[in-house]
Design a protein around this motif. Structure first.
Motif, PDB file in Angstrom:
ATOM      1  N   UNK A 269       0.373  -8.176  17.814  1.00  0.00           N
ATOM      2  CA  UNK A 269       1.808  -8.012  18.047  1.00  0.00           C
ATOM      3  C   UNK A 269       2.627  -8.500  16.859  1.00  0.00           C
ATOM      4  N   UNK A 270       2.206  -9.597  16.247  1.00  0.00           N
ATOM      5  CA  UNK A 270       2.911 -10.093  15.068  1.00  0.00           C
ATOM      6  C   UNK A 270       2.748  -9.156  13.874  1.00  0.00           C
ATOM      7  N   UNK A 271       1.617  -8.472  13.800  1.00  0.00           N
ATOM      8  CA  UNK A 271       1.381  -7.537  12.703  1.00  0.00           C
ATOM      9  C   UNK A 271       2.331  -6.346  12.753  1.00  0.00           C
ATOM     10  N   UNK A 272       2.892  -6.055  13.916  1.00  0.00           N
ATOM     11  CA  UNK A 272       3.791  -4.904  14.009  1.00  0.00           C
ATOM     12  C   UNK A 272       5.055  -5.110  13.183  1.00  0.00           C
ATOM     13  N   UNK A 273       5.393  -6.342  12.854  1.00  0.00           N
ATOM     14  CA  UNK A 273       6.569  -6.612  12.043  1.00  0.00           C
ATOM     15  C   UNK A 273       6.269  -6.918  10.592  1.00  0.00           C
ATOM     16  N   UNK A 274       5.015  -6.824  10.181  1.00  0.00           N
ATOM     17  CA  UNK A 274       4.622  -7.150   8.810  1.00  0.00           C
ATOM     18  C   UNK A 274       4.446  -5.853   8.022  1.00  0.00           C
ATOM     19  N   UNK A 275       5.094  -5.731   6.865  1.00  0.00           N
ATOM     20  CA  UNK A 275       4.944  -4.514   6.061  1.00  0.00           C
ATOM     21  C   UNK A 275       3.497  -4.292   5.622  1.00  0.00           C
TER      22      UNK A 275
ATOM     23  N   UNK B 172       0.856  -1.181   0.000  1.00  0.00           N
ATOM     24  CA  UNK B 172       0.000   0.000   0.000  1.00  0.00           C
ATOM     25  C   UNK B 172       0.897   1.237   0.000  1.00  0.00           C
ATOM     26  N   UNK B 173       0.431   2.328  -0.576  1.00  0.00           N
ATOM     27  CA  UNK B 173       1.271   3.521  -0.616  1.00  0.00           C
ATOM     28  C   UNK B 173       1.454   4.175   0.756  1.00  0.00           C
ATOM     29  N   UNK B 174       0.493   3.975   1.655  1.00  0.00           N
ATOM     30  CA  UNK B 174       0.608   4.550   2.990  1.00  0.00           C
ATOM     31  C   UNK B 174      -0.190   3.690   3.956  1.00  0.00           C
ATOM     32  N   UNK B 175       0.129   3.789   5.232  1.00  0.00           N
ATOM     33  CA  UNK B 175      -0.606   3.077   6.276  1.00  0.00           C
ATOM     34  C   UNK B 175      -0.963   4.076   7.369  1.00  0.00           C
TER      35      UNK B 175
END
Length: 171
Positions: free
Chosen positions: A101-107, A26-29
């Motif tokens: 918590x795992x999502x914090x490391x996923x782009x 995605x271009x931004x989060x």
């Protein structure tokens, strides 16, 4: 029933992991949300819309099957409804927290505390809607098997023997 419950639980958690832990391009989060109910308020700020219902409903429904699959995989029929609900919601909340918590490391993925709250709500609602009635029905159906289990007399401790003396002396 336990094996079926475990297989369905593993299949569901694999699907949830695949859906929530895949990297997104995605271009931004948006920024990480650690303030409880902020996302829910923001979704409903302009009034209830179909997009808000879809977003919030998806968060509720994503982990809702855990409310049924966790007790099914445990296979207990005779358990307090409050204990079962507490245990199931706690386990569902911990799974939701682990996913965030795992999502914090996923782009492309951003942790959101409201996803944990909505996931826990979904687990609780599914549990309350299905599990008590299903257990009641199964207890009625298999109630005659309750007394079939063999009972063993209580085994007590053996008397102490003096190991240093060659003979058997009991106190």
């Amino acid at each position: 029933m336990r094996v079926t419950g475990l297989l369905l639980l593993v299949a569901h958690l694999s699907t949830v992991g695949w859906l929530t832990l895949r990297p997104r391009t995605v271009p931004w989060v948006s920024a990480t949300n650690l303030q409880p109910l902020a996302t829910i308020r923001a979704e409903l700020a302009h009034g209830p819309s179909w997009e808000a219902v879809q977003h919030l409903g998806a968060s509720v429904l994503l982990l809702a099957p855990l409310g049924v699959l966790l007790p099914l995989s445990a296979g207990r029929l005779n358990v307090s409804p409050l204990v079962s609900l507490t245990r199931t919601v706690f386990a569902g909340s911990m799974i939701a927290l682990a996913i965030e918590l795992l999502q914090s490391g996923v782009p492309g993925r951003v942790p959101d505390i409201d996803s944990v709250l909505l996931g826990s709500l979904g687990v609780a609602l599914a549990h309350l809607a299905v599990v008590p009635a299903a257990r009641r029905r199964l207890r009625r159906r298999y109630g005659h098997l309750r007394d079939v289990t063999p009972r063993f007399p209580r085994v007590e401790l053996a008397p102490q023997a003096d190991a240093l003396v060659g003979g058997r002396t009991y106190r």
